[in-house]
Write an enzyme that holds these catalytic residues in place. Structure first.
Site, PDB file in Angstrom:
ATOM      1  N   ASP A 314       0.838  -1.097  -0.118  1.00 48.90           N
ATOM      2  CA  ASP A 314      -0.227   0.115  -0.025  1.00 48.90           C
ATOM      3  C   ASP A 314       0.822   1.112  -0.181  1.00 48.90           C
ATOM      4  O   ASP A 314       0.814   1.952   0.822  1.00 48.90           O
ATOM      5  CB  ASP A 314      -0.716  -0.124   1.232  1.00 48.90           C
ATOM      6  CG  ASP A 314      -1.859   1.012   1.302  1.00 48.90           C
ATOM      7  OD1 ASP A 314      -2.134   1.795   0.403  1.00 48.90           O
ATOM      8  OD2 ASP A 314      -2.609   0.983   2.382  1.00 48.90           O
ATOM      9  N   LYS A 316       1.095   3.900  -2.073  1.00 48.59           N
ATOM     10  CA  LYS A 316       0.377   5.037  -2.363  1.00 48.59           C
ATOM     11  C   LYS A 316       1.338   6.239  -3.194  1.00 48.59           C
ATOM     12  O   LYS A 316       1.517   7.264  -2.683  1.00 48.59           O
ATOM     13  CB  LYS A 316      -0.590   5.819  -1.374  1.00 48.59           C
ATOM     14  CG  LYS A 316      -1.525   5.073  -0.699  1.00 48.59           C
ATOM     15  CD  LYS A 316      -2.364   5.697   0.449  1.00 48.59           C
ATOM     16  CE  LYS A 316      -3.349   5.209   1.052  1.00 48.59           C
ATOM     17  NZ  LYS A 316      -2.908   4.112   2.061  1.00 48.59           N
ATOM     18  N   ASP A 319       4.355  10.829  -6.682  1.00 52.69           N
ATOM     19  CA  ASP A 319       5.533  11.694  -7.307  1.00 52.69           C
ATOM     20  C   ASP A 319       5.637  11.618  -8.715  1.00 52.69           C
ATOM     21  O   ASP A 319       4.930  11.089  -9.254  1.00 52.69           O
ATOM     22  CB  ASP A 319       6.724  11.291  -6.509  1.00 52.69           C
ATOM     23  CG  ASP A 319       7.673  12.341  -6.207  1.00 52.69           C
ATOM     24  OD1 ASP A 319       7.441  13.296  -6.942  1.00 52.69           O
ATOM     25  OD2 ASP A 319       8.268  12.470  -4.961  1.00 52.69           O
TER      26      ASP A 319
HETATM   27  O1  S5P Z   1      -8.616   5.512   2.139  1.00 55.33           O
HETATM   28  C1  S5P Z   1      -7.956   4.585   2.734  1.00 55.33           C
HETATM   29  C2  S5P Z   1      -7.123   4.195   1.890  1.00 55.33           C
HETATM   30  C3  S5P Z   1      -6.108   3.225   2.578  1.00 55.33           C
HETATM   31  S1  S5P Z   1      -5.318   2.047   1.478  1.00 55.33           S
HETATM   32  N1  S5P Z   1      -8.108   4.284   4.108  1.00 55.33           N
HETATM   33  C4  S5P Z   1      -7.432   3.234   4.677  1.00 55.33           C
HETATM   34  O2  S5P Z   1      -7.483   2.975   5.771  1.00 55.33           O
HETATM   35  N2  S5P Z   1      -6.653   2.699   3.627  1.00 55.33           N
HETATM   36  C5  S5P Z   1      -5.498   1.581   4.273  1.00 55.33           C
HETATM   37  O3  S5P Z   1      -6.332   0.711   4.887  1.00 55.33           O
HETATM   38  C6  S5P Z   1      -4.860   2.111   5.634  1.00 55.33           C
HETATM   39  O4  S5P Z   1      -3.680   2.824   5.384  1.00 55.33           O
HETATM   40  C7  S5P Z   1      -4.632   0.965   6.588  1.00 55.33           C
HETATM   41  O5  S5P Z   1      -3.553   0.092   6.297  1.00 55.33           O
HETATM   42  C8  S5P Z   1      -5.817   0.256   6.148  1.00 55.33           C
HETATM   43  C9  S5P Z   1      -7.045   0.153   7.370  1.00 55.33           C
HETATM   44  O6  S5P Z   1      -6.767  -0.159   8.549  1.00 55.33           O
HETATM   45  P1  S5P Z   1      -7.846  -0.391   9.884  1.00 55.33           P
HETATM   46  O7  S5P Z   1      -6.792  -0.674  10.901  1.00 55.33           O
HETATM   47  O8  S5P Z   1      -8.331   0.882   9.783  1.00 55.33           O
HETATM   48  O9  S5P Z   1      -8.752  -1.341   9.363  1.00 55.33           O
END
Ligand code: S5P
EC number: 2.4.2.10
Length: 493
Positions: A314, A316, A319
């Site tokens: 992940d 993201k 750049d």
């Molecule tokens: O909009 C987003 C995109 C991502 S990839 N919101 C998110 O929470 N994520 C990722 O999903 C975030 O970086 C984390 O790794 C995961 C959610 O984790 P949780 O513990 O909140 O379920």
């Protein structure tokens, strides 16, 4: 349809609308906040029965061109018109409530109808087409067929074209165009030539779009009405990694991705071992690991192979292309050597995507591994600044690169194309609705059924049980797997 012997010239109706102040010229602030030099308010004519009758009869020749079993007026203004046309010509009517009843049967659609009945929508005027679309969505959700709508005035602001969009496909017939009406009022000396030009120019330069939220709702409806199994979607997929992902989802009966947001290699490997049989994907944030090594990456890859899941970093990317190439292929993490899937923002523009394409091709040439990229179309965090048109831009980019864009990290449907996957984070079972740092949670069912997720991403909801007993860990992860998968399967009914 019975013969209509009531013939009244449409321009006499326009003249009387003008005299009764239903057509006003001046400076008006519209609901949208925009200043307009003209205001059309057909609500007032309920107090002028003769005018109402003459106006309603203008719909009749157009109704003869349409095939329908029922008519439905768009609330509220056109309800009276539809009621007149229904009773006068004996066309059964259905009525859409603007808000669901709080008591009784909670029906949004009143009247008697059968699935498959064809409904003609009656509306007073069209600007963007949103009101007709809202009514059509309700009717279609009830299993009714909507192909045509009739409006009295076409404001010529794009509505008719908006509703021709292939996802909507409603033909709108109008009794009169706005420009014809203005030209008549000018020719008859009711308004000056100057006023007429001002108003016509204003209309031409004020195109009205359908709001993004309504488009999303439409995408969801279209998707659920054309539901496809993960197997079918695998067949439609052009890129090999997306295809493999859909195949895995069908085979493992799982649409679960675990987010391994842990800071040491040992815990991540333990998670991969325990979660492996239940997931189709394991997501990492490699830069939060204290003791990362390429040996760990190799062991994680072995586990992914043994348990048959995809590795998603992940990262993201956001750049310029040349930097992203180095971030992907080089540095401490050498992501290109061990991850299947990565994700990127669109903010830097197409150069970033081209950079990834080049790297994917160079690597795949060496190891023939399938690689793919997800585009971020939305974020789950409260107050995020992702612009509303980001999702549309993500879709445009995806269709230009269907060979390696697998889909989207989304919070609502970006498109109805079944080949692209929608992956949704911010999922948790239990009472937590947020994490006090902006994360917003919803249930697996809400993510799939209302936010359009094909696959759910769960972090803390699963990893918080890593130190519990194996049974407790497994019971919990199976709950996520079953609730996410069943929510998708239930969409087909
Ligand atoms: O909009 C987003 C995109 C991502 S990839 N919101 C998110 O929470 N994520 C990722 O999903 C975030 O970086 C984390 O790794 C995961 C959610 O984790 P949780 O513990 O909140 O379920």
């Amino acid at each position: 349809m019975a013969n209509d012997h009531h013939s009244v010239d449409i321009f006499s109706v326009i003249r009387r609308l003008y005299e009764y102040n239903a057509l006003k010229f001046g400076q008006f602030k519209l609901k949208s906040g925009i200043e307009s030099p003209v205001y059309i308010d057909l609500r007032t004519i309920i107090s002028q029965p003769d005018l109402m009758i003459d106006l309603c009869h203008q719909y009749v020749p157009l109704m003869k061109q349409c095939r329908f079993d029922l008519i439905c007026g768009v609330p509220y203004t056109a309800l009276t018109m539809a009621t007149y046309l229904s009773t006068k010509f004996r066309h059964p009517m259905v009525m859409r409530r603007k808000e669901t009843k709080q008591h009784g049967t909670k029906q949004i659609l009143e009247g008697v109808y059968q699935r498959g009945n064809r409904v003609l929508i009656i509306e007073d005027l069209i600007s963007s087409g949103s009101s007709i679309l809202e009514t059509a969505l309700t009717l279609r959700q009830a299993g009714l067929i909507v192909t045509d709508a009739i409006v009295f005035i076409d404001r010529e602001q794009g509505g008719i074209r908006n509703l021709q969009h292939s996802d909507i496909d409603i033909k709108v017939h109008s009794c009169i165009h706005f420009s014809e009406m203005i030209t008549y009022l000018k020719d008859e000396g009711h308004i000056t030539g100057e006023k007429s030009s001002e108003v016509l120019e204003w209309i031409q330069s004020n195109y009205c779009a359908i709001p993004a939220t309504l488009h999303n709702q439409l995408a969801l409806t279209t998707c659920s009405s054309s539901w496809k199994s993960y197997e079918d979607r695998a067949r439609l997929c052009q890129n090999p990694l997306g295809k493999r992902l859909f195949e895995l989802m069908a085979m493992k009966r799982s649409n679960l991705c675990v987010s391994a947001d842990l800071t040491d290699c040992q815990s991540i490997l333990k998670l991969a071992e325990l979660a492996g049989p239940h997931i189709v994907m394991l997501k990492t944030h490699v830069d939060i690991i204290d003791d990362f090594s390429m040996d760990f990456a190799r062991r994680l890859r072995d586990l992914a192979k043994n348990h048959n899941f995809i590795l998603f970093e992940d990262r993201k990317f956001a750049d310029i292309g040349s930097t992203v190439q180095k971030q992907y292929a080089g540095g401490l993490f050498r992501l290109s050597e061990w991850t299947d899937l990565i994700n990127a923002h669109l903010l830097p523009g197409p150069g970033l995507i081209e950079a990834l394409r080049q790297e994917f091709m160079a690597r795949s040439f060496k190891d023939s591994q399938q690689r793919g990229c997800l585009l971020i179309s939305h974020l789950s965090s409260q107050g995020n600044l992702v612009p509303v048109d980001y999702a549309q831009e993500a879709y445009k980019m995806a269709i230009k690169n269907p060979d390696f864009i697998v889909g989207f990290i989304s919070q609502t449907k970006v498109c109805t194309d079944p080949a692209f996957i929608h992956m949704t984070p911010g999922v948790r079972i239990g009472n937590e609705k947020n994490d006090k740092l902006g994360q917003q949670y919803t249930t697996p069912e809400d993510a799939v059924q209302n936010k359009g997720a094909d696959l759910i991403i769960v972090g803390r909801g699963i990893i918080s049980k890593l130190d519990s007993s194996c049974e407790e860990f497994e019971t919990n992860i199976i709950l996520y797997k079953q609730r996410g998968y069943n929510a998708y399967i239930n969409l087909c009914q």
